[in-house]
Design a protein around this motif. Structure first.
Motif: not given
Length: 347
Positions: A81-84, A136-141
């Protein structure tokens, strides 16, 4: 894959089946979990951004799950699971070597120069340089809401203005970036004044911790800010990209104050007349900022993980892909409080 495509400026996005993205050799393909809808997307939708060539898939505030990995990628695997950041830097030019990835001369910007994340999947080049692991604890929204507004506000406050505990911050514009700046400033220990013309947004800011609010439709915002702060704010943030609010932000500062221009000046506001007499006599510092380097994510995610800041008030609406057009059009007028985030890509 299903995507929302900008085919004509100021027209509804076309919901269409598009080819699956090819995986870059140095990048990944993500299944998009969520994507924010930002005022910068509105600039693209209106035709104000010269980088956008039609047709284009908007969307630059995204998080996702790695589905495919290019052969030159070493730091990521399928299932991560990633963010950029919305500015994808090259990682090896002099600017990147100096830590200034947001000024990379060969930057790629999803949704503007590269297909974006108003889609079920997105190809992200330069993965080892730009991706960050999503807790992992952070919701996608909420993670998607970080992608532009929160990261830009964090870099503006810490990397540009150097906001310190006890200082006064005034924010002109209480949209996603403005609200982010307020929440982060409180975590730093600063005091905040929020300025807007929309009563509901000001009430939302007060509910979530603003020390003071000013309705610029009802009173002189400069005089009000100076009275509240005892002579002017130490730091001002302009979060709209409008000439009037930029000038007022500068005039709201005390001597030796610092202002950060976060709002994107476009269209008729690309050229502004500013009160340079205030800059001169007040010995003010004026900074521009755009995005955040990838190295800034650990400090921001650590702050969020510590519980010192609650960013959940940012997410105002979870919407479907088919709602994106209406959300973009809403920026033509004062939008409701909170950020709209696409979380349903099937509807």
């Amino acid at each position: 894959m299903r995507a929302a495509v900008l085919t004509r400026f100021r027209a509804p996005l076309e919901i269409a089946d598009r080819p699956e993205p090819d995986c870059p050799e140095d990048g990944v393909v993500l299944s998009v979990l969520a994507c924010g809808i930002c005022r910068s997307d509105w600039h693209s939708w209106t035709g104000s951004d010269p980088d956008v060539v039609l047709p284009q898939i908007p969307g630059h505030e995204y998080c996702g799950v790695v589905e495919e990995v290019g052969p030159r990628v070493t730091g990521w695997k399928r299932g991560d699971r990633v963010i950029a950041p919305f500015i994808l830097a090259c990682g090896h030019c002099p600017a990147c070597a100096a830590g200034e990835q947001t000024t990379c001369p060969s930057q790629i910007v999803p949704g503007f120069t590269h297909p974006g994340a108003f889609a079920e999947r997105i190809a992200v080049p330069r993965a080892d340089t730009n991706l960050a692991a999503l807790p992992e604890t952070m919701k996608p929204a909420l993670a998607a809401a970080l992608g532009c507004r929160v990261t830009t506000a964090w870099h503006a406050l810490t990397g540009r203005a150097g906001l310190r505990p006890g200082e006064w911050l005034v924010v002109f514009g209480t949209g996603g970036v403005g609200l982010s700046a307020m929440l982060l400033a409180r975590a730093i220990g600063a005091r905040t004044v929020m300025v807007d013309v929309v009563a509901d947004k000001l009430a939302h800011a007060r509910t979530h911790g603003a020390d003071a609010t000013v309705n610029a439709a009802e009173t002189d915002p400069v005089a009000a800010v100076r009275a509240i702060t005892g002579g002017g704010a130490h730091v001002a943030v302009e979060a709209l990209g409008i000439a009037e609010t930029t000038a007022n932000a500068l005039k709201s500062l005390r001597k030796l104050g610092r202002m950060v221009q976060i709002g994107m000046p476009a269209g008729q506001h690309a050229q502004m007349t500013l009160p340079m007499d205030a800059v001169y006599s007040g010995q003010l510092a004026l900074y521009g900022t755009r995005g955040m380097p990838a190295w800034g994510y650990p400090s921001l995610l650590s702050l969020i993980g510590s519980g010192r800041v609650d960013l959940s008030p940012l997410v105002g609406r979870r919407v479907a892909l088919s709602d994106a057009s209406a959300e973009l059009a809403a920026f033509d007028r004062p939008a409701p409080p909170g950020v709209a985030v696409i979380t349903d890509f099937a509807a």
